[in-house]
Design a protein around this motif. Structure first.
Motif, mmCIF file in Angstrom:
data_model
loop_
_atom_site.group_PDB
_atom_site.id
_atom_site.type_symbol
_atom_site.label_atom_id
_atom_site.label_comp_id
_atom_site.label_asym_id
_atom_site.label_seq_id
_atom_site.Cartn_x
_atom_site.Cartn_y
_atom_site.Cartn_z
ATOM 1 N N LEU A 82 1.204 -1.480 -0.025
ATOM 2 C CA LEU A 82 0.209 -0.081 0.589
ATOM 3 C C LEU A 82 0.977 1.228 -0.206
ATOM 4 O O LEU A 82 -0.143 1.872 -0.737
ATOM 5 N N ASP A 83 1.647 1.611 0.531
ATOM 6 C CA ASP A 83 2.586 2.220 0.717
ATOM 7 C C ASP A 83 3.523 2.475 -1.175
ATOM 8 O O ASP A 83 3.749 3.470 -1.060
ATOM 9 N N GLU A 84 3.493 1.725 -0.808
ATOM 10 C CA GLU A 84 3.906 1.504 -3.091
ATOM 11 C C GLU A 84 2.957 2.430 -4.223
ATOM 12 O O GLU A 84 2.924 3.567 -4.711
ATOM 13 N N VAL A 85 1.768 1.256 -3.385
ATOM 14 C CA VAL A 85 0.931 2.374 -4.323
ATOM 15 C C VAL A 85 0.371 3.781 -3.762
ATOM 16 O O VAL A 85 0.196 4.659 -4.800
ATOM 17 N N GLY A 86 0.440 3.839 -2.534
ATOM 18 C CA GLY A 86 0.569 5.410 -2.178
ATOM 19 C C GLY A 86 1.967 5.982 -3.122
ATOM 20 O O GLY A 86 1.818 7.367 -3.655
ATOM 21 N N ASN A 87 3.058 5.675 -3.573
ATOM 22 C CA ASN A 87 3.897 6.294 -4.229
ATOM 23 C C ASN A 87 3.727 6.442 -5.366
ATOM 24 O O ASN A 87 3.537 7.888 -5.947
ATOM 25 N N LEU A 119 2.511 3.344 -15.381
ATOM 26 C CA LEU A 119 2.233 3.003 -13.664
ATOM 27 C C LEU A 119 0.702 1.980 -13.009
ATOM 28 O O LEU A 119 0.935 2.143 -12.592
ATOM 29 N N ARG A 120 0.006 3.162 -14.408
ATOM 30 C CA ARG A 120 -1.289 2.387 -13.645
ATOM 31 C C ARG A 120 -0.954 0.470 -13.896
ATOM 32 O O ARG A 120 -1.747 -0.456 -13.135
ATOM 33 N N ASN A 121 -0.530 0.313 -15.137
ATOM 34 C CA ASN A 121 -0.025 -1.654 -15.234
ATOM 35 C C ASN A 121 1.039 -1.678 -13.662
ATOM 36 O O ASN A 121 0.714 -2.907 -13.302
ATOM 37 N N LEU A 123 0.351 -0.409 -11.123
ATOM 38 C CA LEU A 123 -0.559 -0.522 -9.707
ATOM 39 C C LEU A 123 -1.692 -2.268 -10.201
ATOM 40 O O LEU A 123 -1.583 -2.317 -9.507
ATOM 41 N N GLY A 124 -1.489 -2.625 -11.020
ATOM 42 C CA GLY A 124 -2.337 -4.223 -11.439
ATOM 43 C C GLY A 124 -1.200 -4.933 -10.794
ATOM 44 O O GLY A 124 -1.678 -5.823 -10.024
ATOM 45 N N THR A 125 0.018 -4.961 -10.718
ATOM 46 C CA THR A 125 0.995 -5.885 -10.847
ATOM 47 C C THR A 125 0.539 -6.225 -9.100
ATOM 48 O O THR A 125 0.939 -7.185 -8.257
ATOM 49 N N LEU A 126 0.711 -4.708 -8.497
ATOM 50 C CA LEU A 126 0.657 -4.285 -6.905
ATOM 51 C C LEU A 126 -0.514 -4.895 -6.357
ATOM 52 O O LEU A 126 -0.582 -5.821 -5.393
ATOM 53 N N ALA A 127 -1.751 -4.843 -7.242
ATOM 54 C CA ALA A 127 -2.986 -5.753 -6.831
ATOM 55 C C ALA A 127 -2.851 -6.802 -6.834
ATOM 56 O O ALA A 127 -3.904 -7.693 -5.779
ATOM 57 N N ASN A 128 -1.767 -7.399 -7.337
ATOM 58 C CA ASN A 128 -2.088 -9.225 -7.065
ATOM 59 C C ASN A 128 -0.561 -9.727 -6.540
ATOM 60 O O ASN A 128 -0.058 -10.639 -6.847
#
Length: 300
Positions: A82-87, A119-121, A123-128
């Motif tokens: 989530l910290d990376e998502v915030g960045n 960056l959107r892609n 975020l998809g990686t982070l979501a998985n």
């Protein structure tokens, strides 16, 4: 009527008493060698029963500690993700502000759109994100990726709708969720307006050479919501850490009780063994005087 005591009776009593004395010495020698009070349940059923209870308590405590470690691992990875998502969201916000600069050319805006698409892609990686092969943002459907890059016309979207908690028992009848409700993050405020859909709109504007500063409030809303969820996660982590400390203290207490129950007092055992050796020597001396001389003694 007086009972007649025969020599055979004296001999049998002496042998029986010597045998009991040797059994006592053997018991003390076993305690001295093993360091414990009993070597089999029949030695002291009460001590053996308590020992079984303490060992069962230790095994339960160890399992609770493993559950706590697993929960903390999930939460630690979740918080870092989530910290990376915030960045990522902060970088997107910076680009949106810059896109509102009148000095930015259409080519600059298209370049920003390409960066936001990457960056959107990401975020998809982070979501998985996974831990031990389990998706941490998929609710209880940990075997199925919550983000599908093939949907939404090939743009990808967060398709998971499972908001159930992955419950772990951290103490007796004390349960806690190891995961968070990812619907409140990646599908906020709803699937139709989640962060991926917002980014799709931003990318569409920038790719056409147009400013996307009008989406600043949407990204700010996503970021504020992310911070609120991270704060909730942090509060839960603090609670689990307190449970972990209590389990560590409980483990020490149970081990102390088990030691008091089973471990032999070595100083006392040595003293008792020396005392029993003296008693045994005295019994042997008395027995030698009790046994009557035989014919062989006169023939010597």
């Amino acid at each position: 009527m007086a009972l007649r005591v025969t020599q055979n009776m004296l001999n049998n009593n002496m042998l029986r008493n010597l045998h009991k004395s040797m059994l006592n010495m053997d018991k003390m020698q076993q305690q001295l060698a093993s360091g414990v009070k009993i070597n089999r349940p029949s030695d002291d059923p009460v001590v053996a029963t308590r020992g079984m209870f303490y060992r069962s308590s230790l095994m339960e405590n160890e399992q609770y500690k493993r559950n706590v470690n697993e929960a903390l691992s999930w939460m630690d990875l979740t918080d870092k993700t989530l910290d990376e998502v915030g960045n990522v969201l902060k970088r997107i916000s910076e680009l949106l502000v810059y896109s509102g600069n009148g000095a930015a050319s259409p080519d600059d805006l298209k370049t920003m759109g390409a960066e936001i698409e990457e960056l959107r892609n990401h975020l998809g990686t982070l979501a998985n994100q996974t831990i031990n092969g389990k998706y941490i943002f998929a609710g209880t459907q940990t075997d199925k990726a919550p983000y599908d890059p093939t949907v939404n016309g090939g743009k990808g979207d967060f398709v998971n709708t499972n908001s159930s908690e992955v419950q772990l028992e951290l103490s007796q009848n004390v349960f806690a969720a190891a995961n968070i409700n990812a619907q409140k993050i990646f599908n906020f405020p709803n699937n139709a307006g989640n962060m991926f859909k917002v980014l799709d709109n931003i990318i569409g504007e920038l790719s056409g050479g147009r400013t996307a500063s009008q989406f600043e409030d949407d990204i700010a809303s996503q970021f504020d919501n992310l911070l609120a969820e991270r704060a909730t996660l942090g509060a839960r982590v603090n609670r689990i850490q307190l449970i972990e400390e209590r389990l560590n203290v409980q483990e020490v207490n149970v081990k102390e009780l088990m030691s008091n129950n089973e471990d032999a007092d070595m100083a006392q055992v040595i003293t008792n063994l020396k005392t029993q050796e003296g008693v045994h020597r005295a019994a042997l001396g008395a027995g030698a005087r009790i046994i009557q001389p035989s014919l062989l003694d006169f023939l010597r």
